[in-house]
Design a protein around this motif. Structure first.
Motif, PDB file in Angstrom:
ATOM      1  N   LEU A 160       0.824  -1.211   0.000  1.00  0.00           N
ATOM      2  CA  LEU A 160       0.000   0.000   0.000  1.00  0.00           C
ATOM      3  C   LEU A 160       0.858   1.261   0.000  1.00  0.00           C
ATOM      4  CD1 LEU A 160      -2.786  -1.053   2.543  1.00  0.00           C
ATOM      5  CD2 LEU A 160      -2.811  -1.196   0.051  1.00  0.00           C
ATOM      6  N   ASP A 161       2.046   1.137  -0.550  1.00  0.00           N
ATOM      7  CA  ASP A 161       2.950   2.284  -0.616  1.00  0.00           C
ATOM      8  C   ASP A 161       2.619   3.109  -1.863  1.00  0.00           C
ATOM      9  OD1 ASP A 161       4.966   4.049  -0.210  1.00  0.00           O
ATOM     10  OD2 ASP A 161       6.589   2.708  -0.828  1.00  0.00           O
ATOM     11  N   PHE A 162       2.085   4.311  -1.658  1.00  0.00           N
ATOM     12  CA  PHE A 162       1.720   5.169  -2.780  1.00  0.00           C
ATOM     13  C   PHE A 162       2.046   6.617  -2.443  1.00  0.00           C
ATOM     14  CE2 PHE A 162      -1.975   4.595  -0.076  1.00  0.00           C
ATOM     15  CZ  PHE A 162      -2.405   5.895   0.147  1.00  0.00           C
ATOM     16  N   ASP A 163       1.878   7.470  -3.433  1.00  0.00           N
ATOM     17  CA  ASP A 163       2.159   8.892  -3.270  1.00  0.00           C
ATOM     18  C   ASP A 163       1.049   9.523  -2.428  1.00  0.00           C
ATOM     19  OD1 ASP A 163       2.696  11.577  -3.438  1.00  0.00           O
ATOM     20  OD2 ASP A 163       3.030  11.590  -5.606  1.00  0.00           O
ATOM     21  N   ILE A 164       1.391   9.942  -1.222  1.00  0.00           N
ATOM     22  CA  ILE A 164       0.396  10.494  -0.313  1.00  0.00           C
ATOM     23  C   ILE A 164      -0.248  11.758  -0.883  1.00  0.00           C
ATOM     24  CG2 ILE A 164       0.038  11.483   1.978  1.00  0.00           C
ATOM     25  CD1 ILE A 164       0.452   8.502   1.981  1.00  0.00           C
ATOM     26  N   SER A 165       0.502  12.521  -1.665  1.00  0.00           N
ATOM     27  CA  SER A 165      -0.057  13.757  -2.216  1.00  0.00           C
ATOM     28  C   SER A 165      -1.246  13.467  -3.129  1.00  0.00           C
ATOM     29  CB  SER A 165       1.019  14.532  -2.982  1.00  0.00           C
ATOM     30  OG  SER A 165       1.465  13.794  -4.110  1.00  0.00           O
ATOM     31  N   LEU A 166      -1.216  12.320  -3.811  1.00  0.00           N
ATOM     32  CA  LEU A 166      -2.349  11.954  -4.658  1.00  0.00           C
ATOM     33  C   LEU A 166      -3.578  11.640  -3.812  1.00  0.00           C
ATOM     34  CD1 LEU A 166      -0.572   9.717  -7.331  1.00  0.00           C
ATOM     35  CD2 LEU A 166      -1.472  12.033  -7.631  1.00  0.00           C
ATOM     36  N   ALA A 167      -3.357  10.976  -2.688  1.00  0.00           N
ATOM     37  CA  ALA A 167      -4.478  10.693  -1.792  1.00  0.00           C
ATOM     38  C   ALA A 167      -5.064  11.987  -1.243  1.00  0.00           C
ATOM     39  CB  ALA A 167      -4.017   9.784  -0.654  1.00  0.00           C
ATOM     40  N   MET A 168      -4.191  12.943  -0.944  1.00  0.00           N
ATOM     41  CA  MET A 168      -4.671  14.234  -0.454  1.00  0.00           C
ATOM     42  C   MET A 168      -5.479  14.957  -1.525  1.00  0.00           C
ATOM     43  SD  MET A 168      -1.375  15.599   1.698  1.00  0.00           S
ATOM     44  CE  MET A 168      -0.834  14.765   3.194  1.00  0.00           C
ATOM     45  N   ASP A 177       2.075   5.132 -11.103  1.00  0.00           N
ATOM     46  CA  ASP A 177       3.122   6.016 -10.594  1.00  0.00           C
ATOM     47  C   ASP A 177       4.474   5.296 -10.635  1.00  0.00           C
ATOM     48  OD1 ASP A 177       4.722   7.790  -9.297  1.00  0.00           O
ATOM     49  OD2 ASP A 177       3.639   7.751  -7.388  1.00  0.00           O
ATOM     50  N   PRO A 178       5.428   5.767 -11.447  1.00  0.00           N
ATOM     51  CA  PRO A 178       6.738   5.094 -11.515  1.00  0.00           C
ATOM     52  C   PRO A 178       7.512   5.175 -10.207  1.00  0.00           C
ATOM     53  CG  PRO A 178       6.788   7.172 -12.723  1.00  0.00           C
ATOM     54  CD  PRO A 178       5.357   6.924 -12.357  1.00  0.00           C
ATOM     55  N   GLY A 179       7.160   6.136  -9.370  1.00  0.00           N
ATOM     56  CA  GLY A 179       7.839   6.247  -8.085  1.00  0.00           C
ATOM     57  C   GLY A 179       7.377   5.215  -7.072  1.00  0.00           C
ATOM     58  N   HIS A 180       6.241   4.577  -7.345  1.00  0.00           N
ATOM     59  CA  HIS A 180       5.706   3.548  -6.443  1.00  0.00           C
ATOM     60  C   HIS A 180       5.213   2.379  -7.294  1.00  0.00           C
ATOM     61  CE1 HIS A 180       5.470   7.361  -4.230  1.00  0.00           C
ATOM     62  NE2 HIS A 180       5.665   6.641  -3.144  1.00  0.00           N
ATOM     63  N   PRO A 181       6.143   1.680  -7.929  1.00  0.00           N
ATOM     64  CA  PRO A 181       5.760   0.643  -8.903  1.00  0.00           C
ATOM     65  C   PRO A 181       5.122  -0.595  -8.285  1.00  0.00           C
ATOM     66  CG  PRO A 181       8.126   0.593  -8.522  1.00  0.00           C
ATOM     67  CD  PRO A 181       7.607   1.795  -7.791  1.00  0.00           C
ATOM     68  N   HIS A 182       5.245  -0.762  -6.983  1.00  0.00           N
ATOM     69  CA  HIS A 182       4.732  -1.985  -6.359  1.00  0.00           C
ATOM     70  C   HIS A 182       3.371  -1.789  -5.693  1.00  0.00           C
ATOM     71  CE1 HIS A 182       8.583  -3.777  -7.188  1.00  0.00           C
ATOM     72  NE2 HIS A 182       9.212  -2.863  -6.477  1.00  0.00           N
ATOM     73  N   PHE A 183       2.755  -0.638  -5.905  1.00  0.00           N
ATOM     74  CA  PHE A 183       1.463  -0.366  -5.285  1.00  0.00           C
ATOM     75  C   PHE A 183       0.437  -1.420  -5.701  1.00  0.00           C
ATOM     76  CE2 PHE A 183      -2.616   2.211  -5.468  1.00  0.00           C
ATOM     77  CZ  PHE A 183      -2.863   2.098  -4.110  1.00  0.00           C
ATOM     78  N   LEU A 184      -0.217  -2.005  -4.702  1.00  0.00           N
ATOM     79  CA  LEU A 184      -1.252  -3.036  -4.859  1.00  0.00           C
ATOM     80  C   LEU A 184      -0.720  -4.356  -5.411  1.00  0.00           C
ATOM     81  CD1 LEU A 184      -4.498  -1.175  -5.999  1.00  0.00           C
ATOM     82  CD2 LEU A 184      -3.753  -1.811  -3.710  1.00  0.00           C
ATOM     83  N   THR A 185       0.591  -4.557  -5.339  1.00  0.00           N
ATOM     84  CA  THR A 185       1.135  -5.882  -5.652  1.00  0.00           C
ATOM     85  C   THR A 185       1.208  -6.691  -4.356  1.00  0.00           C
ATOM     86  OG1 THR A 185       3.413  -5.102  -5.353  1.00  0.00           O
ATOM     87  CG2 THR A 185       2.481  -5.023  -7.585  1.00  0.00           C
TER      88      THR A 185
END
Length: 373
Positions: free
Chosen positions: A195-203, A230-238
């Protein structure tokens, strides 16, 4: 000799003390030892205090004395379910704190994935599993009634929603079974997935303007696509390393819980009409002594549902059934493993219509079960 005589007196006194009952459990005499019934009443009292963990311990102590005590058996899943509400409160608080731009320690906290793992570490899903196990036992042995004669507070997001008081019956067990199984599925997904993602997008989701609902939904979809790509968080939802079994069970639990929710609803409609003291029930508006289609259901914290709320309930149940059947596909819980039962995306159109939106979703089949094989 005097020493021996004194020692003999002590031995005799000790023997007399033991012969008269000695010390019982918790340092009490046999006459003062709490019975299973006493412990159950204490458990109810702690439920009314909003202390489910202590209540659970009291019910378990009662079961040590009387393993098949029906009220103690029923009390454990109630306490476990109330504990889950406490955990939900903690998770909501953590998420709000993490997403708060003014939270200066967010950089030290690490990723959202690490935050969720830290919250779940002390809970996992043990009590949800325990609740389901005890509910199954209650149903097997016929322990299907529990009178909660004290008001039990329901707290969500640290706000007192209502007090629950009345009779728990078989139907309430089914509701708790569904609740705990859905919760188990949700938490196991959170544990198994990255669940590692860009927090700014969630905001950014908080800034979406829903005055034009369709436009707002479009913005939400765009943000979610950015998160997924997001290339900065390529493993999101894996799936995290070593978490495939957890992920598989998450899907099965979620599907079973959704299906049990529908079963619980129809069980509630089969209650006798004199169910005003039950936690869940219905309003026999036409007075014919049974539930008829269109008559409102009564639920805690909401009371008797109005016509619009009943339409929402029917729409949610329709989605729950279709989605639940798809989640358990290809598993040991699949009643027809030879024929897949994919979820039809168009089922969600019922909810869109309740939101005064056009039913724009096409009939596209989604094979959820295949993701958990």
């Amino acid at each position: 000799m005097r020493v021996l005589k004194f020692a003999s007196i002590l031995v005799v006194l000790a023997a007399l003390t033991l012969g008269c009952g000695g010390e019982g459990k918790h340092g009490k005499s046999a006459e003062e030892t709490e019975s299973a019934d006493d412990l159950v009443e204490e458990g109810k009292l702690y439920l009314s205090y909003g202390e489910p963990d202590i209540a659970r311990q009291k019910f378990l102590e009662a079961l040590e004395i009387e393993p098949n005590h029906p009220l103690a058996l029923y009390g454990v899943p109630i306490a476990d379910s109330m504990h889950t509400f406490d955990v939900i409160n903690i998770i909501i608080q953590y998420i709000n704190m993490f997403l708060d731009p003014g939270f200066e320690d967010s950089k030290q906290t690490g990723s959202f994935d690490e935050l969720i793992d830290s919250v779940l570490e002390g809970y996992t899903v043990d009590l949800a599993d325990e609740a389901v196990e005890y509910i199954d036992t209650c149903l097997d042995v016929g322990a299907v009634e529990f009178d909660m004669d004290l008001p039990m507070p329901i707290i969500v997001d640290f706000e007192h929603l209502c007090d629950v008081q009345g009779r728990f019956a078989r139907e309430e067990l089914l509701v708790m079974w569904a609740f705990n199984m859905v919760w188990s599925g949700a938490i196991r997904h959170a544990i198994a997935l990255n669940l590692d993602f860009d927090i700014s997008l969630a905001m950014a989701l908080e800034d979406v303007d829903f005055s034009d609902v369709l436009q707002g939904l479009g913005e939400v979809v765009d943000i979610l696509l950015q998160m997924l790509n997001d290339p900065g968080h390529p493993h999101f939802l894996t799936i995290e390393d070593g978490q495939v079994p957890t992920y598989q069970k998450a899907g099965r639990d979620l599907g079973r819980g959704l299906l049990k929710l529908n079963e619980a609803f129809w069980a509630i409609t089969q209650k006798p009409p004199d169910n005003a003291d039950d936690i869940f029930g219905y309003d026999d508006t036409n007075g014919n002594g049974q539930w008829d289609s269109g008559e409102p259901i009564r639920i805690p914290c909401e009371g008797v549902l109005d016509e619009d709320e009943m339409e929402w309930l029917y729409a949610i149940l329709a989605v729950a059934v279709d989605m639940g059947n798809s989640f358990i596909d290809y598993s040991e819980y699949d009643p027809d493993p030879a024929n897949p039962d994919p979820f039809d995306l168009a089922t969600l159109n019922g909810i869109l219509e309740l939101l005064d939106l056009p039913p724009i979703l096409p009939s596209v089949e989604i094979d959820f079960g295949a993701n958990y094989v």
